[in-house]
Design an enzyme around this catalytic site. Sequence first.
Site, short mmCIF file in Angstrom:
data_model
loop_
_atom_site.label_atom_id
_atom_site.label_comp_id
_atom_site.label_asym_id
_atom_site.label_seq_id
_atom_site.Cartn_x
_atom_site.Cartn_y
_atom_site.Cartn_z
N THR A 88 5.15 -6.22 -13.98
CA THR A 88 4.32 -6.57 -14.26
C THR A 88 2.86 -5.39 -14.27
OG1 THR A 88 3.35 -7.97 -13.12
CG2 THR A 88 4.07 -9.39 -14.35
N CYS A 272 2.04 -2.63 -6.14
CA CYS A 272 1.09 -3.65 -6.14
C CYS A 272 0.35 -3.06 -6.20
CB CYS A 272 2.03 -4.22 -5.05
SG CYS A 272 3.55 -5.04 -5.19
N LYS A 317 6.38 4.62 1.26
CA LYS A 317 6.50 3.99 2.66
C LYS A 317 7.73 4.59 3.32
CE LYS A 317 6.46 -0.30 3.49
NZ LYS A 317 6.00 -2.34 3.62
#
Length: 462
Positions: A88, A272, A317
């Site tokens: 999304t 995100c 990360k």
Amino acid sequence: MVKICCIGAGYVGGPTMAVIAVKCPAIEVVVVDISKPRIDAWNSDTLPIYEPGLDEVVKACRGKNLFFSTDVEKHVAEADIIFVSVNTPTKTRGLGAGKAADLTYWESAARMIADVSKSDKIVVEKSTVPVKTAEAIEKILTHNSKGINYQILSNPEFLAEGTAIDDLFKPDRVLIGGRETPEGRKAVQALKEVYANWVPEENIITTNLWSAELSKLAANAFLAQRISSVNAMSALCEATGANVSEVSYAIGKDSRIGPKFLNASVGFGGSCFQKDILNLVIKINDYQKSRFVNRVVSSMFNTVSGKKVAVLGFAFKKDTGDTRETPAIDVCKGLLGDKAQVSIYDPQVTEDQIQRDLAMNKFDWDHPMHLQPTSPSSVKQVSVVWDAYEATKGAHAVCILTEWNEFKELDYQKIFNNMQKPAFVFDGRNVVNADKLREIGFIVYSIGKPLDAWLKDMPAIA
Ligand code: NAD
Ligand code: UDX
């Protein structure tokens, strides 16, 4: 036997379903995707994503009660519970471009469910979606319902990449939102029973649909705000002589604040946060990345033109190969903009991915790999190498952009010997022992720490 089908075999769908399968031998789990290469990889020895512990979990149940398939319609039709875990991303065009969520993939999944279903279904929103998406999905599903009963649940995923398997095995909480009707409660109960196979009941929270959808966005906003707050402090630390690690420790001791997620960095990345949070925080995050680039350039006599700069770490990360929204993209683009020769090493990210990321316009990299153009123009100023020593050989500076453990263990004396002098280390993750590196002879910049005399004399470009 309960049958679960998950639409979307990505960073969330793959690991989440593998853990459900391993914890619930009585449930058949099929993960489907429109991408054949992704499904082929899930069925091979080289899984499409890197995640510690994932291989073992997949190997334990693949072919028994865990399957990966491109036969989307067949498995959706057969399932009792359908998870939708498609991407999304942020819209790149049209109304709301750069801000609103692009629900194209979600909508097409919902239309397909409506088309192929012949029995009642529980449809679970696993993707992160704007509040009230469940209402829109309900409309699509029931528009042509052929008498089928659909219950929509919101079950947002809180796993973080790099620790996905641990997070799924021991979640802080599982959140399930549903309609406050007898059928809605029954559906919530059915999903709760799946998780109850390994998650203690007190950690399974049930709410109404909108609370569940909003809680996911709220959690990401709070987490991203925390990082941006500490990053804002890091700029103050550099200006005043305070040490951001000491400040983080001191404020984290306050039980109302808590110690986690207070590490200053070159900026947060990942698929995100950026898309799920408030404008203000994004501004601080962009500021932190450009501040880092400015520091590099100003320290090196206000230009990196023609100078080799080694970049250690490209993933957003450690312990993942994911590069979506990684601060490394913006930092590298900043260095390339000043005409540096950038040599990049990351233990998990391929050259192809790095070249593609650096060739992308902003926002394009939200899209899944197979939807991206396949032959990006190569960026001549960039080389990608498979060794930190190769990357740093002959370089003027080293920028550490991901906190991979191996960067702590490198032989920095050897690196120093092979670099141009003065040799700089810009530690964007505060992972190296700066004092030891200074003893070797490096000029070291650590985020939010008192500055070396050299850096003080070279104030950052505004
Ligand atoms: P991803 O891009 O890795 O995977 C999504 C997959 O869905 C892709 O493989 C794509 O091919 C597939 N897909 C798209 N449309 C489809 C369709 N109509 N039918 C079948 N397959 C289809 O994305 P992801 O990182 O797994 O994220 C999925 C969702 O979970 C997003 O909403 C994201 O915001 C959310 N989320 C992600 C994380 C994370 O750490 N990555 C954590 C929590 C929540
Ligand atoms: C995040 C949320 O943590 C997770 O709950 C949600 O489901 C998905 O989004 P993720 O993006 O995978 O997970 O990783 P996370 O550990 O949150 O790190 C995000 C970024 O923030 C990384 O670039 C990380 O390096 C950075 N970070 C994190 C910091 O800079 N400082 C910190 O203290 C923590």
